[in-house]
Design a protein around this motif. Structure first.
Motif, PDB file in Angstrom:
ATOM      1  N   ASN A 166      -6.480  -6.894  16.018  1.00 36.18           N
ATOM      2  CA  ASN A 166      -7.689  -7.433  15.404  1.00 36.18           C
ATOM      3  C   ASN A 166      -7.740  -7.077  13.923  1.00 36.18           C
ATOM      4  OD1 ASN A 166      -9.884  -5.321  14.660  1.00 36.18           O
ATOM      5  ND2 ASN A 166      -9.064  -4.567  16.597  1.00 36.18           N
ATOM      6  N   MET A 167      -8.515  -7.857  13.201  1.00 33.66           N
ATOM      7  CA  MET A 167      -8.652  -7.670  11.755  1.00 33.66           C
ATOM      8  C   MET A 167     -10.113  -7.399  11.393  1.00 33.66           C
ATOM      9  SD  MET A 167      -5.662  -7.836  10.480  1.00 33.66           S
ATOM     10  CE  MET A 167      -6.101  -7.983   8.751  1.00 33.66           C
ATOM     11  N   ARG A 168     -10.785  -6.660  12.253  1.00 34.14           N
ATOM     12  CA  ARG A 168     -12.200  -6.406  12.002  1.00 34.14           C
ATOM     13  C   ARG A 168     -12.414  -5.469  10.822  1.00 34.14           C
ATOM     14  NH1 ARG A 168     -12.714  -5.947  17.961  1.00 34.14           N
ATOM     15  NH2 ARG A 168     -13.483  -7.964  18.695  1.00 34.14           N
ATOM     16  N   LYS A 169     -13.524  -5.680  10.157  1.00 33.94           N
ATOM     17  CA  LYS A 169     -13.917  -4.845   9.027  1.00 33.94           C
ATOM     18  C   LYS A 169     -14.278  -3.459   9.530  1.00 33.94           C
ATOM     19  CE  LYS A 169     -17.839  -5.944   7.179  1.00 33.94           C
ATOM     20  NZ  LYS A 169     -18.877  -6.671   6.424  1.00 33.94           N
ATOM     21  N   THR A 170     -13.898  -2.438   8.780  1.00 35.82           N
ATOM     22  CA  THR A 170     -14.239  -1.066   9.154  1.00 35.82           C
ATOM     23  C   THR A 170     -15.225  -0.484   8.144  1.00 35.82           C
ATOM     24  OG1 THR A 170     -12.418  -0.096   7.872  1.00 35.82           O
ATOM     25  CG2 THR A 170     -11.943  -0.740  10.152  1.00 35.82           C
ATOM     26  N   THR A 171     -15.883   0.575   8.551  1.00 30.84           N
ATOM     27  CA  THR A 171     -16.850   1.220   7.658  1.00 30.84           C
ATOM     28  C   THR A 171     -16.179   2.238   6.741  1.00 30.84           C
ATOM     29  OG1 THR A 171     -17.322   2.862   9.388  1.00 30.84           O
ATOM     30  CG2 THR A 171     -18.747   0.926   9.282  1.00 30.84           C
ATOM     31  N   LYS A 172     -14.953   2.629   7.088  1.00 32.58           N
ATOM     32  CA  LYS A 172     -14.239   3.600   6.271  1.00 32.58           C
ATOM     33  C   LYS A 172     -13.730   2.947   4.996  1.00 32.58           C
ATOM     34  CE  LYS A 172     -12.634   6.404  10.182  1.00 32.58           C
ATOM     35  NZ  LYS A 172     -11.441   6.945  10.886  1.00 32.58           N
ATOM     36  N   THR A 173     -13.759   3.697   3.920  1.00 31.36           N
ATOM     37  CA  THR A 173     -13.219   3.204   2.650  1.00 31.36           C
ATOM     38  C   THR A 173     -12.180   4.188   2.137  1.00 31.36           C
ATOM     39  OG1 THR A 173     -14.959   4.328   1.386  1.00 31.36           O
ATOM     40  CG2 THR A 173     -15.370   2.042   2.051  1.00 31.36           C
ATOM     41  N   SER A 174     -11.237   3.660   1.336  1.00 27.56           N
ATOM     42  CA  SER A 174     -10.206   4.526   0.766  1.00 27.56           C
ATOM     43  C   SER A 174      -9.793   3.983  -0.589  1.00 27.56           C
ATOM     44  CB  SER A 174      -8.985   4.602   1.694  1.00 27.56           C
ATOM     45  OG  SER A 174      -8.249   3.395   1.654  1.00 27.56           O
ATOM     46  N   ALA A 175      -9.017   4.774  -1.303  1.00 28.32           N
ATOM     47  CA  ALA A 175      -8.558   4.379  -2.635  1.00 28.32           C
ATOM     48  C   ALA A 175      -7.613   3.189  -2.571  1.00 28.32           C
ATOM     49  CB  ALA A 175      -7.867   5.572  -3.307  1.00 28.32           C
ATOM     50  N   SER A 176      -7.037   2.940  -1.395  1.00 29.12           N
ATOM     51  CA  SER A 176      -6.055   1.864  -1.251  1.00 29.12           C
ATOM     52  C   SER A 176      -6.676   0.524  -0.863  1.00 29.12           C
ATOM     53  CB  SER A 176      -5.005   2.252  -0.200  1.00 29.12           C
ATOM     54  OG  SER A 176      -4.265   3.369  -0.613  1.00 29.12           O
ATOM     55  N   ASP A 177      -7.989   0.476  -0.684  1.00 25.98           N
ATOM     56  CA  ASP A 177      -8.628  -0.757  -0.214  1.00 25.98           C
ATOM     57  C   ASP A 177      -8.365  -1.945  -1.135  1.00 25.98           C
ATOM     58  OD1 ASP A 177      -9.584   0.564   1.966  1.00 25.98           O
ATOM     59  OD2 ASP A 177     -11.639   0.761   1.238  1.00 25.98           O
ATOM     60  N   SER A 178      -8.491  -1.726  -2.443  1.00 31.02           N
ATOM     61  CA  SER A 178      -8.274  -2.820  -3.392  1.00 31.02           C
ATOM     62  C   SER A 178      -6.821  -3.296  -3.355  1.00 31.02           C
ATOM     63  CB  SER A 178      -8.644  -2.381  -4.809  1.00 31.02           C
ATOM     64  OG  SER A 178     -10.035  -2.264  -4.951  1.00 31.02           O
ATOM     65  N   VAL A 179      -5.906  -2.353  -3.208  1.00 35.34           N
ATOM     66  CA  VAL A 179      -4.484  -2.712  -3.125  1.00 35.34           C
ATOM     67  C   VAL A 179      -4.228  -3.540  -1.873  1.00 35.34           C
ATOM     68  CG1 VAL A 179      -2.132  -1.815  -2.986  1.00 35.34           C
ATOM     69  CG2 VAL A 179      -3.822  -0.640  -4.398  1.00 35.34           C
ATOM     70  N   VAL A 225       0.835  -1.206   0.000  1.00 39.31           N
ATOM     71  CA  VAL A 225       0.000   0.000   0.000  1.00 39.31           C
ATOM     72  C   VAL A 225       0.870   1.257   0.000  1.00 39.31           C
ATOM     73  CG1 VAL A 225      -1.601   1.372   1.396  1.00 39.31           C
ATOM     74  CG2 VAL A 225      -2.035  -1.057   1.030  1.00 39.31           C
ATOM     75  N   VAL A 226       1.909   1.273   0.828  1.00 39.21           N
ATOM     76  CA  VAL A 226       2.803   2.441   0.896  1.00 39.21           C
ATOM     77  C   VAL A 226       3.533   2.645  -0.424  1.00 39.21           C
ATOM     78  CG1 VAL A 226       4.893   3.388   1.959  1.00 39.21           C
ATOM     79  CG2 VAL A 226       3.103   2.380   3.393  1.00 39.21           C
ATOM     80  N   ALA A 227       4.120   1.575  -0.964  1.00 38.41           N
ATOM     81  CA  ALA A 227       4.878   1.686  -2.215  1.00 38.41           C
ATOM     82  C   ALA A 227       3.991   2.160  -3.355  1.00 38.41           C
ATOM     83  CB  ALA A 227       5.524   0.340  -2.557  1.00 38.41           C
ATOM     84  N   ARG A 228       2.773   1.646  -3.408  1.00 38.05           N
ATOM     85  CA  ARG A 228       1.840   2.062  -4.455  1.00 38.05           C
ATOM     86  C   ARG A 228       1.486   3.546  -4.313  1.00 38.05           C
ATOM     87  NH1 ARG A 228      -0.384   1.611  -9.498  1.00 38.05           N
ATOM     88  NH2 ARG A 228      -2.333   2.779  -9.482  1.00 38.05           N
ATOM     89  N   TYR A 229       1.204   3.975  -3.098  1.00 40.94           N
ATOM     90  CA  TYR A 229       0.763   5.347  -2.864  1.00 40.94           C
ATOM     91  C   TYR A 229       1.851   6.356  -3.218  1.00 40.94           C
ATOM     92  CZ  TYR A 229      -1.674   9.228  -0.563  1.00 40.94           C
ATOM     93  OH  TYR A 229      -2.322  10.415  -0.313  1.00 40.94           O
ATOM     94  N   ILE A 230       3.088   6.084  -2.813  1.00 42.69           N
ATOM     95  CA  ILE A 230       4.161   7.061  -3.034  1.00 42.69           C
ATOM     96  C   ILE A 230       4.865   6.863  -4.369  1.00 42.69           C
ATOM     97  CG2 ILE A 230       4.531   7.355  -0.558  1.00 42.69           C
ATOM     98  CD1 ILE A 230       6.991   5.600  -0.758  1.00 42.69           C
ATOM     99  N   GLY A 231       4.502   5.792  -5.099  1.00 44.24           N
ATOM    100  CA  GLY A 231       5.099   5.557  -6.412  1.00 44.24           C
ATOM    101  C   GLY A 231       6.533   5.091  -6.345  1.00 44.24           C
ATOM    102  N   ALA A 232       6.803   4.097  -5.470  1.00 49.21           N
ATOM    103  CA  ALA A 232       8.170   3.590  -5.292  1.00 49.21           C
ATOM    104  C   ALA A 232       8.281   2.136  -5.730  1.00 49.21           C
ATOM    105  CB  ALA A 232       8.587   3.724  -3.831  1.00 49.21           C
ATOM    106  N   THR A 233       9.502   1.699  -5.952  1.00 49.46           N
ATOM    107  CA  THR A 233       9.777   0.294  -6.255  1.00 49.46           C
ATOM    108  C   THR A 233       9.909  -0.473  -4.947  1.00 49.46           C
ATOM    109  OG1 THR A 233      10.912   0.756  -8.345  1.00 49.46           O
ATOM    110  CG2 THR A 233      11.443  -1.321  -7.257  1.00 49.46           C
TER     111      THR A 233
END
Length: 421
Positions: free
Chosen positions: A207-220, A112-120
């Motif tokens: 915990n790995m509970r589902k949250t109600t918040k969504t973001s552009a990185s969810d699919s990643v 998620v971090v690498a995708r967001y900042i555009g890094a290898t």
């Protein structure tokens, strides 16, 4: 003075109702006693009674316990076609630590971090709990699968170029399940200044509970957590052979077996004894797990796999109740023991346990924490939803559906945000 029989019956019924209500209110929870990063908050999990109709289908093949048929394997909801390839600038490095249950989360955060900042993204190494215990990624996981699964999402390289020194990297601490806002505010400015960063993930919550918040990185995040890691062929072969051995030993239950995450060294820690000040139970012993399984209906011929590295005398009570109880050393192929049972704390053993628990017909976590949570995620994706949360059961029996994990009964695991029917 005569006694009114109707008053006696009414009194008994009232008392019974109060006892039942008390048991419902006092149903035991238990907290994580895993080794955790500083500042980690324990997570509790309880069990909730679920309807027999609609959620579960009991197996008609076996009468040797309340086995439930697996559901259909779910399909990913994320769409890889929505990822636009970007030209990376700079590198992101990180290490996988503390076992496979942490690896899953560390991979997701790094991608998620690498995708967001555009890094290898540089392929991580794997570090055990002991100094000098390091392995290459390819010793445990399938490199080709990992790289191919991230094609078009982030660029992945096996190592840094010769002209780039790891000593020039800025170390950045990132919270597990990192948000876009945190990356934008705390990480991207550092990356712009240094061009290269090294991530160190910490876990403020397990915990790995589902949250109600969504973001552009969810699919990643979904892709990284559930679609990238696969065991390399030799390790996968060992897991498959052990599962096949257990199924062979389980003829009376049509090849079905239970995996229990129970490690004596964790049970012996101070936090595992008795109940906390809040009245919640921290974990369950071998005897308590055995009694729990018997009371919800599993017969003495049930086959059980324990994650405990080597047999311990405290497990004898479980073997008395369930004679077909095994650890790795008794079911692993003889020619693989020298490599995969080299030490009780090896990464190989941890990974084998994680995947055995992910593929068993029933999973019972004797200890709460990230192992339980991330095993649950893999099981949800594959339709293996019989995850039973143990408790002290008053009386001689209980319904198995009363002990379904809330990750299943409430569908509150983040995996339910990543997969569709």
């Amino acid at each position: 003075m005569g006694v009114d029989l109707r008053q006696v019956v009414a009194g008994v019924l009232t008392l019974t109702m109060f006892v039942m209500l008390g048991n419902m209110i006092k149903r035991d929870h238990f907290d994580s006693v895993e080794g955790k990063f500083p500042g980690v908050r324990d997570v509790e999990f309880d069990s909730e009674k679920v309807s027999d109709q609609g959620l579960v289908t009991f197996s008609k093949k076996s009468t040797n316990g309340p086995w439930i048929e697996s559901g259909q394997e779910l399909k990913p909801c994320w769409k890889e076609s929505t990822f636009d390839e970007v030209e990376p600038k700079g590198f992101v490095t990180f290490s996988l630590t503390n076992g496979p249950e942490y690896h899953v989360s560390q991979i997701a955060d790094a991608v998620v971090v690498a995708r967001y900042i555009g890094a290898t993204l540089v392929l991580p190494d794997i570090r055990g709990s002991k100094p000098g215990d390091e392995r290459k990624f390819e010793e445990i996981y399938d490199v080709d699968k990992f790289v191919k699964s991230l094609d078009g999402v982030v660029k992945v390289v096996k190592g840094l170029p010769d002209d780039v020194s790891i000593r020039d990297f800025a170390v950045v601490k990132v919270p597990n399940r990192i948000s876009d806002d945190h990356i934008a505010e705390q990480i991207k400015p550092v990356f712009k200044r240094n061009s290269n960063i090294r991530l160190a993930t910490f876990f403020p919550s397990v915990n790995m509970r589902k949250t109600t918040k969504t973001s552009a990185s969810d699919s990643v995040a979904c892709l990284a957590m559930f679609g990238t890691l696969q065991l390399q062929p030799e390790v996968n072969e060992v897991v498959d052979s052990m599962i096949e051995r257990l199924r062979t030993l389980s003829r009376k239950s049509n090849g079905q077996f239970i995996a229990v995450d129970l490690r004596v060294e964790i049970l012996e820690k101070k936090g595992c004894h008795g109940s906390s000040s809040a009245g919640t139970k921290s974990c369950f012993s071998a005897q308590e797990i055995a009694i729990f399984l018997r009371k919800i209906g599993f017969g003495k011929d049930t086959t059980i796999y324990l994650t405990q590295p080597r047999w311990d005398e405290s497990l004898d009570v479980m073997k008395d109740i369930f004679p077909k109880t095994y650890t790795k050393e008794s079911i692993m192929p003889a020619d693989k023991k020298a490599k995969f049972l080299e030490s009780e704390d090896s990464e190989f053993e941890k990974v084998i346990d994680f995947y055995m628990c992910s593929q068993s017909d029933v999973f019972v976590p004797a200890i709460s924490g990230l192992f339980y949570a991330n095993v649950a995620g893999k099981r949800i994706a594959s339709g293996k939803t019989q995850i039973l949360v143990p408790s002290d059961i008053p009386g001689s029996s209980a319904s198995v559906t009363s002990h379904f994990s809330p990750y299943i009964s409430k569908k509150n695991h983040m995996a339910h945000s990543c997969y569709c029917k």
